[in-house]
Design a protein around this motif. Structure first.
Motif, PDB file in Angstrom:
ATOM      1  N   CYS A  47      -7.823  18.334  -7.779  1.00  0.00           N
ATOM      2  CA  CYS A  47      -8.223  19.635  -8.322  1.00  0.00           C
ATOM      3  C   CYS A  47      -8.892  19.524  -9.697  1.00  0.00           C
ATOM      4  O   CYS A  47      -8.293  19.858 -10.727  1.00  0.00           O
ATOM      5  CB  CYS A  47      -7.027  20.576  -8.409  1.00  0.00           C
ATOM      6  SG  CYS A  47      -6.217  20.877  -6.838  1.00  0.00           S
TER       7      CYS A  47
ATOM      8  N   ALA B 270      -3.192  34.217 -10.885  1.00  0.00           N
ATOM      9  CA  ALA B 270      -3.575  32.831 -11.162  1.00  0.00           C
ATOM     10  C   ALA B 270      -3.052  32.340 -12.513  1.00  0.00           C
ATOM     11  O   ALA B 270      -2.544  31.217 -12.606  1.00  0.00           O
ATOM     12  CB  ALA B 270      -5.089  32.671 -11.073  1.00  0.00           C
ATOM     13  N   PRO B 271      -3.142  33.134 -13.597  1.00  0.00           N
ATOM     14  CA  PRO B 271      -2.572  32.660 -14.863  1.00  0.00           C
ATOM     15  C   PRO B 271      -1.061  32.452 -14.799  1.00  0.00           C
ATOM     16  O   PRO B 271      -0.526  31.574 -15.497  1.00  0.00           O
ATOM     17  CB  PRO B 271      -2.936  33.780 -15.852  1.00  0.00           C
ATOM     18  CG  PRO B 271      -4.093  34.493 -15.234  1.00  0.00           C
ATOM     19  CD  PRO B 271      -3.851  34.422 -13.760  1.00  0.00           C
TER      20      PRO B 271
ATOM     21  N   ARG C 248      -0.514  29.098 -13.135  1.00  0.00           N
ATOM     22  CA  ARG C 248      -0.823  28.038 -14.093  1.00  0.00           C
ATOM     23  C   ARG C 248       0.334  27.836 -15.069  1.00  0.00           C
ATOM     24  O   ARG C 248       0.807  26.714 -15.271  1.00  0.00           O
ATOM     25  CB  ARG C 248      -2.101  28.367 -14.857  1.00  0.00           C
ATOM     26  CG  ARG C 248      -2.456  27.312 -15.912  1.00  0.00           C
ATOM     27  CD  ARG C 248      -3.627  27.750 -16.791  1.00  0.00           C
ATOM     28  NE  ARG C 248      -4.856  27.864 -16.036  1.00  0.00           N
ATOM     29  CZ  ARG C 248      -5.682  26.856 -15.794  1.00  0.00           C
ATOM     30  NH1 ARG C 248      -5.410  25.644 -16.251  1.00  0.00           N
ATOM     31  NH2 ARG C 248      -6.798  27.051 -15.118  1.00  0.00           N
ATOM     32  N   SER C 249       0.792  28.913 -15.684  1.00  0.00           N
ATOM     33  CA  SER C 249       1.845  28.787 -16.701  1.00  0.00           C
ATOM     34  C   SER C 249       3.153  28.295 -16.090  1.00  0.00           C
ATOM     35  O   SER C 249       3.909  27.553 -16.734  1.00  0.00           O
ATOM     36  CB  SER C 249       2.052  30.122 -17.418  1.00  0.00           C
ATOM     37  OG  SER C 249       2.480  31.127 -16.519  1.00  0.00           O
TER      38      SER C 249
ATOM     39  N   GLU D 208       2.718  24.580 -15.497  1.00  0.00           N
ATOM     40  CA  GLU D 208       2.637  23.867 -16.777  1.00  0.00           C
ATOM     41  C   GLU D 208       4.002  23.630 -17.406  1.00  0.00           C
ATOM     42  O   GLU D 208       4.130  22.779 -18.288  1.00  0.00           O
ATOM     43  CB  GLU D 208       1.715  24.618 -17.743  1.00  0.00           C
ATOM     44  CG  GLU D 208       0.235  24.440 -17.409  1.00  0.00           C
ATOM     45  CD  GLU D 208      -0.680  25.207 -18.332  1.00  0.00           C
ATOM     46  OE1 GLU D 208      -0.185  26.128 -19.033  1.00  0.00           O
ATOM     47  OE2 GLU D 208      -1.896  24.902 -18.344  1.00  0.00           O
TER      48      GLU D 208
ATOM     49  N   VAL E 260      -1.615  18.904 -15.524  1.00  0.00           N
ATOM     50  CA  VAL E 260      -1.583  20.008 -14.567  1.00  0.00           C
ATOM     51  C   VAL E 260      -2.940  20.686 -14.650  1.00  0.00           C
ATOM     52  O   VAL E 260      -3.344  21.133 -15.721  1.00  0.00           O
ATOM     53  CB  VAL E 260      -0.454  21.009 -14.888  1.00  0.00           C
ATOM     54  CG1 VAL E 260      -0.545  22.216 -13.960  1.00  0.00           C
ATOM     55  CG2 VAL E 260       0.907  20.338 -14.771  1.00  0.00           C
ATOM     56  N   ARG E 261      -3.662  20.765 -13.541  1.00  0.00           N
ATOM     57  CA  ARG E 261      -5.039  21.273 -13.598  1.00  0.00           C
ATOM     58  C   ARG E 261      -5.390  21.999 -12.311  1.00  0.00           C
ATOM     59  O   ARG E 261      -4.826  21.737 -11.253  1.00  0.00           O
ATOM     60  CB  ARG E 261      -6.013  20.121 -13.842  1.00  0.00           C
ATOM     61  CG  ARG E 261      -5.905  19.010 -12.803  1.00  0.00           C
ATOM     62  CD  ARG E 261      -6.856  17.875 -13.069  1.00  0.00           C
ATOM     63  NE  ARG E 261      -6.708  16.808 -12.105  1.00  0.00           N
ATOM     64  CZ  ARG E 261      -6.130  15.632 -12.354  1.00  0.00           C
ATOM     65  NH1 ARG E 261      -5.649  15.354 -13.553  1.00  0.00           N
ATOM     66  NH2 ARG E 261      -6.043  14.715 -11.401  1.00  0.00           N
ATOM     67  N   GLY E 262      -6.357  22.895 -12.429  1.00  0.00           N
ATOM     68  CA  GLY E 262      -6.838  23.625 -11.278  1.00  0.00           C
ATOM     69  C   GLY E 262      -7.325  24.995 -11.674  1.00  0.00           C
ATOM     70  O   GLY E 262      -7.476  25.317 -12.859  1.00  0.00           O
ATOM     71  N   GLU E 263      -7.599  25.816 -10.661  1.00  0.00           N
ATOM     72  CA  GLU E 263      -8.033  27.201 -10.856  1.00  0.00           C
ATOM     73  C   GLU E 263      -7.481  28.028  -9.704  1.00  0.00           C
ATOM     74  O   GLU E 263      -7.224  27.517  -8.612  1.00  0.00           O
ATOM     75  CB  GLU E 263      -9.567  27.320 -10.863  1.00  0.00           C
ATOM     76  CG  GLU E 263     -10.264  26.620 -12.015  1.00  0.00           C
ATOM     77  CD  GLU E 263     -10.099  27.336 -13.345  1.00  0.00           C
ATOM     78  OE1 GLU E 263      -9.678  28.514 -13.329  1.00  0.00           O
ATOM     79  OE2 GLU E 263     -10.378  26.722 -14.381  1.00  0.00           O
TER      80      GLU E 263
ATOM     81  N   TYR F 109      -4.055  23.844  -7.288  1.00  0.00           N
ATOM     82  CA  TYR F 109      -3.631  23.046  -8.429  1.00  0.00           C
ATOM     83  C   TYR F 109      -3.254  21.628  -8.040  1.00  0.00           C
ATOM     84  O   TYR F 109      -2.759  21.357  -6.946  1.00  0.00           O
ATOM     85  CB  TYR F 109      -2.436  23.713  -9.137  1.00  0.00           C
ATOM     86  CG  TYR F 109      -2.917  24.668 -10.191  1.00  0.00           C
ATOM     87  CD1 TYR F 109      -3.072  24.263 -11.508  1.00  0.00           C
ATOM     88  CD2 TYR F 109      -3.313  25.954  -9.851  1.00  0.00           C
ATOM     89  CE1 TYR F 109      -3.572  25.129 -12.463  1.00  0.00           C
ATOM     90  CE2 TYR F 109      -3.821  26.823 -10.791  1.00  0.00           C
ATOM     91  CZ  TYR F 109      -3.948  26.399 -12.101  1.00  0.00           C
ATOM     92  OH  TYR F 109      -4.464  27.246 -13.041  1.00  0.00           O
TER      93      TYR F 109
END
Length: 458
Positions: free
Chosen positions: A234, A353-354, A357-358, A361, A372-375, A379
């Motif tokens: 990702c 999505a945020p 992510r959080s 993370e 940790v990466r992606g959109e 992820y």
């Protein structure tokens, strides 16, 4: 039922007759994991073990399992017209779906060529690019540029575009003319660029321009890029990356293909991810989430510019698939998009999505987690031996970590996802787009427990 229609033990029949895709067949000597049911965010195996579907099957089941609306759409269409090809004919579902996809696509991508899957869509795009340039009087433009570690499919042409040497070697020689450039893995970027995302984006995009110039613009037909690269874990584009790539393609008169087989249909947010990332390609390839996996279909969307030399006279694109644009699949795709609109799926992904992510993370406090990466809902979690130096695992360590421990341990803990070493070792997640904070927390807790044990075993 644990027996086949012929009365054979199903495990035995699987070992004797079924050939798994991308599967070490010897692993099935110790048991064939068999999924028998799905409902919502969960799947069950033949032993009754319930798992969160943290990969949406294979980046496919956008709206979750057991959607009666999609099953009903398939049944109704099968009763009315189960099959008819698009070879010189049309049928209403293909017409309606083509119009709907074109309405969602950016710019002037108004023509839709249907396939049965993503690899076929990529194959279609390369063949189309070659013929387009021939019709434009530039037959030398046949080469393509794609990124290292990227996966674009398994057919001979798509596999040539793929940037994973270990997948290509058994099938060489492949289609000539496919060239590779660096990807957008910021975690593994040159050290002087790691703290400057815009500079890294410019550097990575300029490598595409450099490759085109090295090969000769008069020989390069197209550039194939995923909005967020799948293989390797990702890789999102750095700021300004696609803006610069579009400039480079325009400067050298090269077509830009957005390979959205994974990223389309809400995986990043919008129906087409190029809209989220702010660029307009010349072609879009897509598949997986178009029906949420309830029936197979794929497509290549084409701009008016690329379509134009095919529009008149005796010219045709001598290419097609028996089941491309299948009436049942097209009907399911229409019903799927109806549900996207009725349930506000795109808005849901943009809003949540945020949160995903959080939540993921939080795992950065574990010593084994490097990045940790992606959109969107897509992820990768990269695993490392040393966070300070970003040292990765060697091949033997990766084999023991991913296949020897992580894959079975995550399964037993109730999470279906992907532990992948096509590149550096990562755990990949792509939950159904109907998931929310409660499912994110559950996924994080399972990962935390298994990754903590993995570190203790090193």
């Amino acid at each position: 039922m644990t027996t086949t229609a012929r009365g054979t033990d199903r495990q035995t029949a699987a070992r004797d007759h079924l050939w798994g895709h991308f599967t070490r067949q010897s692993a099935w000597d110790h048991g064939v994991p068999t999924i028998v049911r799905g409902e919502g965010h969960h799947i069950w195996d033949a032993d009754g073990h319930r798992l969160i579907d943290g990969l949406s099957g294979l980046f496919v089941v956008q709206l979750g399992h057991g959607r009666e609306e999609l099953a009903a759409a398939a049944a109704a269409q099968a009763r009315e017209l189960a099959f008819f090809p698009l070879w010189s004919y049309a049928h209403p579902q293909a017409i309606d779906l083509a119009e709907r996809l074109a309405a969602h696509a950016p710019g002037d991508l108004n023509r839709v060529f249907f396939t049965t899957g993503g690899g076929e869509a990529v194959e279609t795009a390369w063949k189309l690019a070659k013929q387009y340039w021939k019709l434009r009087g530039r037959p030398g433009k046949h080469k393509v540029v794609s990124r290292a570690v990227a996966y674009h499919g398994t057919t001979q042409g798509a596999l040539s575009i793929t940037g994973l040497p270990e997948l290509k070697a058994p099938f060489e020689p492949l289609v000539p003319g496919a060239h590779k450039v660096p990807n957008t893995n910021a975690y593994r970027a040159p050290e002087h660029l790691r703290d400057d995302p815009k500079a890294f984006g410019r550097w990575a995009a300029d490598r595409i321009g450099e490759a085109i110039e090295f090969e000769g613009p008069e020989t390069v037909a197209a550039v194939f890029l995923e909005p967020v690269q799948n293989a390797g874990g990702c890789f999102p584009p750095p700021p300004g990356y696609f803006e610069r790539v579009r400039e480079i393609c325009d400067e050298h008169d090269v077509l830009l293909v957005s390979d959205e087989v994974i990223c389309a249909f809400g995986r990043i947010g919008s129906i087409f991810a190029c809209e989220d990332l702010g660029y307009v390609p010349d072609m879009i390839t897509c598949a997986k989430g178009m029906t949420s996996g309830y029936s197979p279909i794929g497509a290549c969307l084409v701009s008016d510019r690329v379509y134009e030399p095919f529009a008149t006279g005796s010219t045709s694109f001598a290419h097609g698939y028996t089941f491309g644009g299948h009436p049942v699949s097209a009907a399911v795709a229409m019903a799927n998009l109806d549900l996207f609109e009725a349930e506000g799926v795109v808005d849901h992904v943009h809003e949540n999505a945020p949160v995903l992510r959080s939540t993921l993370e939080r795992l950065l406090d574990l010593p084994i987690v490097g990045d940790v990466r992606g959109e969107g809902f897509f992820y990768g979690i990269e695993l490392v031996k040393d966070r300070a130096t970003r040292e990765t695992f060697d091949d033997d360590e990766s084999e023991r970590l991913l296949r020897g421990f992580l894959t079975p341990a995550l399964y037993e803990a109730g999470l279906y996802c992907r532990a992948d070493d096509r590149g550096d070792p990562v755990v990949q997640l792509a939950p159904p787009l109907t998931c929310g904070p409660a499912q994110f927390d559950e996924i994080e807790q399972i990962l935390r427990g298994v990754l903590t044990e993995a570190w203790a075993r090193l």
